[in-house]
Design an enzyme around this catalytic site. Structure first.
Site, PDB file in Angstrom:
ATOM      1  CB  CYS A  73      48.909  20.332  50.933  1.00 53.32           C
ATOM      2  SG  CYS A  73      50.649  19.993  51.234  1.00 53.32           S
ATOM      3  CB  CYS A  79      55.095  20.297  46.856  1.00 52.01           C
ATOM      4  SG  CYS A  79      54.887  18.670  46.148  1.00 52.01           S
ATOM      5  CB  CYS A 165      52.103  13.422  50.370  1.00 52.53           C
ATOM      6  SG  CYS A 165      51.279  13.671  48.787  1.00 52.53           S
ATOM      7  CG  ASP A 413      47.408   2.048  29.231  1.00 50.69           C
ATOM      8  OD1 ASP A 413      47.627   3.272  29.195  1.00 50.69           O
ATOM      9  OD2 ASP A 413      47.210   1.434  30.304  1.00 50.69           O
ATOM     10  CB  CYS A 440      48.731   8.872  30.956  1.00 51.04           C
ATOM     11  SG  CYS A 440      50.291   8.371  30.257  1.00 51.04           S
TER      12      CYS A 440
END
Ligand code: SAH
Length: 484
Positions: A73, A79, A165, A413, A440
């Protein structure tokens, strides 16, 4: 201070921090270099200097690392969304495996030998690009006043134009180009956050990878009271936009979201469908994670996704993540399972046909409404859902009662900040045989595992699943068992 601001330094990158910065040393003084990868020898410009360390920007690669690749990219440095694009994908996986391991050791205080015994090889992606099913493009004006859409330049709110993207599907570009064309041709204004004027703020695009269905939602700065006929006048010459978008293959739902508040929150709560369906569908298929190649088992679940519902962004890896959680849970059909932080009930429903009963808990009422509908849609009758805080609902479960709600297994989670201390206390109090933790963020995971282990649990297995190729983020699944 060893360096002054704007000074140039030459440094060999020996490591990478959890945020993806390259780390090197000059006379024992640490330099954190953005966009440099481990193994590079670089020239870097100091941007911020502290007593013992400094932040620097990559100026020139003097000798490239064997792990350095040409980023696909052209915008990746501006970005900031893809912190690892210059690192080979294989090395990205190594970086993430180390990130989990280091968190467990440094933050969790676990012994390296035991961590190495628990950890299984990370599950990578077959194609680490074009994997995201959701994109949110900000719309605004560039310096010349043209309407543009793209992404915010790292840590600012100025928009760099880029409608393709590489993490999202190819259709996103066509959607965005047509929205911009419609805006230019019909003089439709872009939102200006400095004074709160202008109409179009963001464009949300979602794609059901299994169904091929596409959903577009324009977030607009317009009050209902501004409209004379609500069904046709959300946007000027709305039919022209609809004609352009409807021509894109897979287009299934076009809506507007009303957001008039001056806030960074992208979506407004009010949604109006202006073309097609209110929802798109997606299917998640179970894999057998104990067999080589993880073949599909034939079992699948279908979900309806609306503009506001939470849904995992990488559908291909989500199948592996949920299937791995299912394997770790190790159900025989007799268990009562609690799925805390259940969202729209995806994990709960995945576990339901192997459990006696599943209970899901989630704080967002709309997500629980979706979860209940998803249960009906998939013909599942042994899953029940509660709105509330995980810690509060679980703490109310009566112990060993006739209702049989006492958990044999708890799955959590949570969002990045991890479990609330009260939630961990409630789990320890309930004392399920097994806990499966889907996380995460390895840092909060390590912190919470320490609490569970001090409270009588033992870690059995740990495995990373890469849901976010090119970024520093990583999902981890952990199995703990009750030592008592
Ligand atoms: N398991 C789901 C969702 C995980 S995201 C899936 O895989 O799709 C984490 C969820 O936790 C979000 O839906 C968020 O709304 C919810 N949440 C945040 N804090 C919570 C709390 N204290 N109690 C219950 N749910 C919470």
């Amino acid at each position: 201070m060893r360096f002054q601001k704007n000074e140039l330094a030459v440094v060999t990158i020996e490591d990478m921090g959890s945020d993806g910065f390259g780390i090197g040393k000059v006379d024992g003084f640490a330099l954190f270099v953005k966009d440099a990868v481990v193994g590079d020898r670089v020239e870097a410009r100091i941007v911020k200097s502290k007593k013992n360390y400094a932040y620097a920007r990559l100026e020139k690669v003097i000798e490239p690392s064997p792990f350095r690749v040409e980023p696909k990219c052209p915008c990746h440095r501006q970005c900031g969304g893809c912190q690892l694009q210059a690192l080979s994908y294989e090395k990205q996986l190594g970086f993430k495996q180390d990130k989990i391991r280091n968190s467990l050791i440094r933050i969790g205080g676990f012994v390296p030998e035991e961590v190495d015994r628990w950890m299984e090889p990370i599950i990578g992606m077959e194609d680490p690009f074009r994997y995201r099913n959701k994109a949110q493009y900000p719309v605004g004006r560039d310096r010349e006043g043209n309407v543009v859409a793209g992404f915010y330049a790292g840590r600012t709110h100025s928009i760099i134009a880029n409608t393709d993207c590489l993490l999202g599907p190819v259709e996103n570009e066509a959607v965005m180009e047509r929205v911009l064309e419609y805006m230019r041709e019909n003089d439709v204004s872009a939102y200006d956050e400095t004074d709160g004027t202008g109409l179009v703020r963001h464009v949300l695009i979602r794609k059901g990878f299994a169904s091929g269905e596409i959903m577009v939602c324009l977030v607009i700065n317009k009050k209902m009271t501004d409209m004379s006929d609500e069904s046709s006048h959300f946007l000027p010459r709305q039919d022209r936009l609809l004609r352009k978008l409807a021509g894109i293959e897979g287009m299934s739902s076009i809506s507007v979201s009303i957001q008039t508040e001056r806030t960074n929150v992208i979506m407004g709560k009010e949604i109006h469908t202006i073309w097609g369906k209110d929802c798109i569908t997606d299917t998640i298929r179970a894999r057998d994670m104990e067999r080589p190649g993880w073949p599909y088992t034939g079992r699948e679940l279908t979900f309806h996704i609306s503009p506001l519902s939470f849904y995992q962004v990488n559908p291909v890896q989500t199948e592996k993540l949920y299937s791995l959680a299912l394997e770790y849970v190790g159900l025989t059909g007799q268990e009562t399972v609690w799925d805390l932080y259940c969202g729209i009930g995806t994990i709960s429903l995945f576990l339901a046909d192997r459990a006696k009963q599943v209970y899901g808990v989630e704080i967002v009422p709309q997500a629980i409404a979706d979860a209940r509908e998803n249960a009906v849609r998939n013909g599942i009758s042994n899953a029940e859902f509660f709105v509330g805080k995980a810690e509060e609902v679980l703490a109310q479960v009566p112990e060993g009662d006739g209702a049989g709600r006492h958990p044999d297994v708890v799955v959590v989670d949570p969002p990045r900040k991890g479990c609330d201390a009260d939630c961990l206390a409630a789990i320890l109090e309930a004392g399920p045989e097994r806990v499966v933790y889907v996380s995460c963020d390895p840092a909060t995971l390590a912190r919470d595992l320490r609490v569970l282990c001090d409270g009588g649990y033992a870690v059995e297995r740990v495995r990373g699943v890469d849901q976010f190729g090119m970024t520093v983020h990583i999902e981890t699944v952990v199995l703990l068992s009750n030592r008592e």
